[in-house]
Scaffold this motif. Structure first.
Motif, PDB file in Angstrom:
ATOM      1  N   VAL A 197      28.522 120.042  32.215  1.00  0.00           N
ATOM      2  CA  VAL A 197      27.610 121.010  31.593  1.00  0.00           C
ATOM      3  C   VAL A 197      28.345 122.306  31.237  1.00  0.00           C
ATOM      4  CG1 VAL A 197      25.599 122.475  31.998  1.00  0.00           C
ATOM      5  CG2 VAL A 197      25.508 120.032  32.556  1.00  0.00           C
ATOM      6  N   PHE A 239      19.616 125.770  37.101  1.00  0.00           N
ATOM      7  CA  PHE A 239      20.477 124.604  36.878  1.00  0.00           C
ATOM      8  C   PHE A 239      21.319 124.306  38.116  1.00  0.00           C
ATOM      9  CE2 PHE A 239      24.680 122.951  35.764  1.00  0.00           C
ATOM     10  CZ  PHE A 239      24.284 121.663  35.425  1.00  0.00           C
ATOM     11  N   GLU A 252      17.419 118.463  33.197  1.00  0.00           N
ATOM     12  CA  GLU A 252      17.721 118.251  31.789  1.00  0.00           C
ATOM     13  C   GLU A 252      17.468 119.543  31.009  1.00  0.00           C
ATOM     14  OE1 GLU A 252      15.738 114.841  30.047  1.00  0.00           O
ATOM     15  OE2 GLU A 252      15.998 115.745  28.055  1.00  0.00           O
ATOM     16  N   LYS A 264      29.063 116.897  37.521  1.00  0.00           N
ATOM     17  CA  LYS A 264      27.942 117.308  36.678  1.00  0.00           C
ATOM     18  C   LYS A 264      28.164 118.729  36.155  1.00  0.00           C
ATOM     19  CE  LYS A 264      23.526 117.298  35.258  1.00  0.00           C
ATOM     20  NZ  LYS A 264      22.917 116.321  34.379  1.00  0.00           N
ATOM     21  N   ILE A 276      23.644 125.230  28.375  1.00  0.00           N
ATOM     22  CA  ILE A 276      24.551 124.872  27.276  1.00  0.00           C
ATOM     23  C   ILE A 276      24.232 125.684  26.024  1.00  0.00           C
ATOM     24  CG2 ILE A 276      25.153 123.014  25.660  1.00  0.00           C
ATOM     25  CD1 ILE A 276      24.792 121.065  28.101  1.00  0.00           C
ATOM     26  N   ALA A 283      20.651 120.666  39.791  1.00  0.00           N
ATOM     27  CA  ALA A 283      21.710 119.646  39.831  1.00  0.00           C
ATOM     28  C   ALA A 283      21.926 119.157  41.257  1.00  0.00           C
ATOM     29  CB  ALA A 283      23.005 120.209  39.247  1.00  0.00           C
ATOM     30  N   SER A 300      17.111 122.750  32.243  1.00  0.00           N
ATOM     31  CA  SER A 300      17.934 123.905  32.603  1.00  0.00           C
ATOM     32  C   SER A 300      19.366 123.694  32.130  1.00  0.00           C
ATOM     33  CB  SER A 300      17.868 124.176  34.111  1.00  0.00           C
ATOM     34  OG  SER A 300      18.355 123.081  34.853  1.00  0.00           O
ATOM     35  N   GLY A 301      19.838 122.454  32.214  1.00  0.00           N
ATOM     36  CA  GLY A 301      21.184 122.167  31.726  1.00  0.00           C
ATOM     37  C   GLY A 301      21.291 122.439  30.227  1.00  0.00           C
ATOM     38  N   ASP A 302      20.308 121.970  29.472  1.00  0.00           N
ATOM     39  CA  ASP A 302      20.327 122.211  28.023  1.00  0.00           C
ATOM     40  C   ASP A 302      20.306 123.703  27.706  1.00  0.00           C
ATOM     41  OD1 ASP A 302      20.439 119.568  27.446  1.00  0.00           O
ATOM     42  OD2 ASP A 302      18.335 119.361  26.842  1.00  0.00           O
ATOM     43  N   GLU A 311      30.479 121.857  28.126  1.00  0.00           N
ATOM     44  CA  GLU A 311      29.699 121.948  26.887  1.00  0.00           C
ATOM     45  C   GLU A 311      29.239 123.371  26.620  1.00  0.00           C
ATOM     46  OE1 GLU A 311      26.791 119.376  24.913  1.00  0.00           O
ATOM     47  OE2 GLU A 311      26.754 118.292  26.822  1.00  0.00           O
ATOM     48  N   ALA A 312      28.969 124.078  27.713  1.00  0.00           N
ATOM     49  CA  ALA A 312      28.470 125.449  27.585  1.00  0.00           C
ATOM     50  C   ALA A 312      29.603 126.441  27.338  1.00  0.00           C
ATOM     51  CB  ALA A 312      27.703 125.846  28.846  1.00  0.00           C
TER      52      ALA A 312
END
Lengths: 256, 312, 256, 312
Positions: free
Chosen positions: C209, C105, C142, C205, C149, C109, C144-146, C212-213
């Motif tokens: 992330v 991530f 998308e 960014k 999180i 990014a 790796s970010g998810d 949220e994580a």
């Protein structure tokens, strides 16, 4: 001295001896700086050092016997996996400290018997190397045997780990005692014993140590093989070579 | 100064060694524990950058020499932990202090070994600087420490020669090898100069340590000595010391040279060197993964002892 | 097209792009067959595949710009560590799955922003590669970010592991935004943005992330560096090369 | 035969696909679960011998191709687990069965990949044999299985061509490369023949499976077809099939060939192949080390769902 007629077989025999010590020495050296206790860091480095020293002698003689001008270094660093003749046992990963020491003991106990027989080799050069190596190995086997006993008969966890190590490694023991045409030629020439002839003494040694260690040796005598004949190594050997041979491969012809 | 302290200082001034059972000031003991412990830890952590090349050593001979050297270093660690133990601190306590970050090890080992010539440079420069620090310590006031240093220095000078021998081979080798040698010198030069510590002007402990003969020479004296010794060796190798200002000063009878970047030094000390995290993680993993081994061997020893008692 | 005057700088810039994807692709490919769940095996293989594909383009163009007849393979397989120009972040070991995805991530990014800027490069070849790669990377970031999180805001254990991964990796993030003479030349020629100019968008960014994580980004902006200038890599790179370059080094000149 | 069973068999005889909600005999379901599960596991474990060379692939192109192939295999595993799930068994259950040793995977993956040509041989011979097995299964009676096989076969034949392409490069390459190619053929020939299973004479399940169209051709038919197809390809490559008895039989219109060593086959099946332990340990480690990831992602999904409910 009986070299003339047997030189191809003798070369093969010497590769087997030297590749065993080379690959095991490499494996043991991977521990550097990561042992569970300082005394073991020292002991492991010392074992690796002895094994590499023996490799220089065995592969040096192999190159001499081959007569094509290859040095011990050429043999160590410029052959690919299929030309190696070590038993599979010594290629296996270090695993935890217990697995490393169990592998060491299983090999040391064989090597002690083999070297003892080789001290009486009809080939004086072989006898001389064996005599020198035997002194080192007498210490190795005492140490690895004691550690197997200490950890086998230690805590519940150490016992379980040592039993797991023995179960994992035992199916590779039999290969050290297999005989083929090379061994027959060596035996006939009085250069080396038939490996099979060493098995009883080995089993006795194993029984004694495993008994004290409260570990159960598997009943099944099935053995993996293919390393000492070169038929089929494990996937591990190729990975070992990528590190071991890196500089010689990347900078061919350089002098170090 | 109390009469005890005065008598203690008299002994030191008369070059009589202090032994474990002798009275000594708390601060003397604490300083020694810190210094010896840090030295011991350096030997242990110092195995790692060299260990990084053991599996890739280019010949059997070089591999054997490197193994012997690393084995020696572990041995030095052992001597030094034993010397520290005579001051009443156990090896396990010292190890815990290392792993928790309360005690340090020499910052030089936080630099990576990136090509084979680095193994030469470590022997030549790092061991060279270490010897420069250690030779005077053979005369240090604390007996066990002094005796440990005598044994260690003998082996270290052997290591330094081996390192120089590698550099020689490389400097006389192929173009690529020469480039490796120069690259190694470029990266290890200033970190080696840092090994003597910041200028004594900035060091608070130095005066007392020198009075106690725990420290013999000043950092700047040692650094100058190192530069004076090393520059001609580099020239002999045909390598260029990475310092534009390096110049023989006829008047002083010494080389003038640039100071290392002390900001970098303090960064590394704070844990921000290139390899601090890797080194500490390596040691922590060794210690944690080895717990079952230490426990197992201890349990076995107790069982044996119990059996022996029962049999008597 | 503005290549003539900048070809040495452009070559350097292209190595930086291609070595990043090569080394990260290699690292990710080490996971093959060992992911925690089958979908992740697929996703990791796919990511590695994209990165290797991008490597072919970047290093292919690098060889072209250099004009000495070196192919992408020559550049990938026949340079030693010191000639690599990747950031240190991508060399770092995989660690656990969380560390691998966190590294991914942090790189994705950056790469997304970089490629987005490169789509407007004054060098049409660079713009074209960027346009192609950007599509792939939009998906990578998308995913790796998810995952960051999901694992950050998962169980207590997964949270702790992800925080440890971020703490370990964050001191390598800054190197992606450092600028030197090469970057200045690229920026002036309109070929590539000044990396420093991407930092604010990256931080935004990251903040989104990590928020949220439920993970805390370290305050300290200290960064390790030396990879993209070639001054000093980590010890890991040399080990990567022993595997990666093995066949090309052991069998020079062969065609595969 | 009960009326239900008769109706079921009629559908099969009329080549009407059985679908998940249709009635089916328990034994049909169990046999399918075993067969599809084993096939799925084979795709998963089959990543490992190829994965062994991904980090050492000799060119970027070869590395990309190999990655794509391994990715396809994981995808095949996914299709097949989904097909098995339609029979009422979950992927996690099947995985547990694999890891506990209750379910098998194709024994071919218990052989090591030892040189780069092995990656060619796996594509050419192993995928070749797999396709030989799988093409008829596109017509198998169970709908989801049949549809999975159609997708898989398309990709597999692509893989086989890629494998043959590697072999071609090697066989036309340097002496060392030729030697690798021959070595790979020597080691993979008999294990590939074993992939069709022992002679049908010795197989108890075959007759029922063939009546149910879960199995279409006999093991011996498929093996013969494989030999007949592969021998000319080997000849074209200039490689020697390691079988002294191999010979074209004009009368039969087929090649005569030596049986593989079935003792070895049963040994490998019992867990004594060269790599059984490594493969299973690899998968176990992946599963155990990944537990926290699966738990973490699951926990997050639940939190999200709960938040969504709370927001509604």
């Amino acid at each position: 001295m009986a070299t003339k007629d047997h030189s191809a077989d003798l070369f093969e025999f010497l590769l087997r001896m030297g590749d065993n010590t080379l690959i095991l020495g490499h494996r043991v050296s991977e521990w550097c700086g990561h042992a569970p206790v300082l005394e073991e860091d020292i002991a492991l480095a010392n074992t690796a050092l002895d094994l590499i020293g023996q490799t220089q002698l065995w592969l040096g003689l192999a190159g001499e016997v081959e007569g094509q001008g290859r040095s011990a270094d050429d043999l160590a660093f410029l052959r690919d996996a299929w030309d190696f003749r070590n038993v599979l046992l010594v290629e296996l990963p270090n695993g935890d400290f217990g697995q490393t020491l169990m592998r060491q003991f299983l090999f040391d106990a064989w090597q002690e018997l083999m070297l003892d027989a080789l001290k009486g080799s009809s080939d004086a050069r072989v006898a001389e190397i064996a005599a020198k190596a035997a002194k080192e190995v007498a210490y190795h086997v005492e140490r690895s045997g004691d550690t197997v006993i200490g950890l086998g008969d230690g805590t519940e966890e150490s016992h379980a780990r040592m039993q797991a190590a023995l179960d994992y490694l035992y199916p590779y023991v039999g290969e050290m005692f297999e005989s083929d045409a090379v061994d027959a030629a060596m035996a006939q020439a009085g250069i080396a014993p038939d490996p099979a002839s060493l098995r009883d003494a080995y089993d006795a040694k194993l029984a004694a140590v495993m008994g004290e260690a409260t570990l159960s040796t598997p009943d099944d005598r099935f053995t993996h093989n293919g390393g000492r004949t070169g038929r089929m190594h494990t996937e591990h050997l190729g990975h070992i070579l990528t590190s071991m041979q890196w500089l010689q491969r990347a900078y061919p012809g350089a002098s170090w | 100064m109390t009469p005890e302290e005065a008598a203690f200082q008299d002994r030191i001034d008369a070059d009589i060694k202090i032994e474990p059972k002798d009275w000594m000031p708390d601060e003397y003991r604490a300083t020694l524990v810190r210094q010896i412990g840090q030295h011991a830890h350096s030997e242990i952590v110092g195995q790692l950058p060299e260990g990084n090349w053991i599996t890739r050593a280019p010949t059997l001979e070089r591999k054997a020499i490197l193994l012997a050297k690393v084995q020696d270093e572990a041995g030095h660690g052992l001597y030094l932990y034993c010397a520290a133990e005579t001051l009443g601190v156990s090896r396990d306590e010292l190890t815990e202090d290392l792993l928790s970050g309360r005690m340090k090890y020499s910052s030089i080992f936080n630099y990576p070994t990136l090509n084979w010539a680095d193994i030469g440079a470590v022997g030549w420069l790092v061991d060279g600087a270490a010897i420069m620090n250690q030779v005077p310590l053979q005369r240090t006031s604390y007996g066990p420490y002094s005796r440990a240093m005598i044994r260690i220095c003998k082996e270290e000078s052997f290591h330094q020669r081996q390192g120089y021998d590698i550099m020689m081979k490389m400097a006389q080798g192929t173009e690529a090898q020469k480039k490796m040698a120069q690259d190694a010198l470029n990266r290890f030069w200033y970190p080696s100069l840092m090994m003597f510590g910041p200028s004594d002007k900035e060091s608070v402990h130095s005066a007392q340590s020198m009075a106690w003969k725990i420290k013999i020479d000043s950092n700047d004296e040692l650094r100058q000595r190192f530069v004076d010794q090393t520059v001609p060796q580099a020239e002999y190798l045909g390598l260029t010391v990475p310092d534009d200002k390096l110049k023989w000063n006829e008047e002083r009878g010494h080389y003038d040279f640039s100071e290392p970047d002390w900001t970098e030094f303090f960064n590394v000390l704070k844990g921000k060197g290139p390899c601090n995290t890797e080194r500490m993680n390596g040691r922590k993993r060794a210690w944690e993964d080895g717990a079952w081994v230490r426990d197992g061997l201890m349990a076995h020893a107790q069982k044996r002892a119990a059996r022996k008692v029962a049999a008597e």
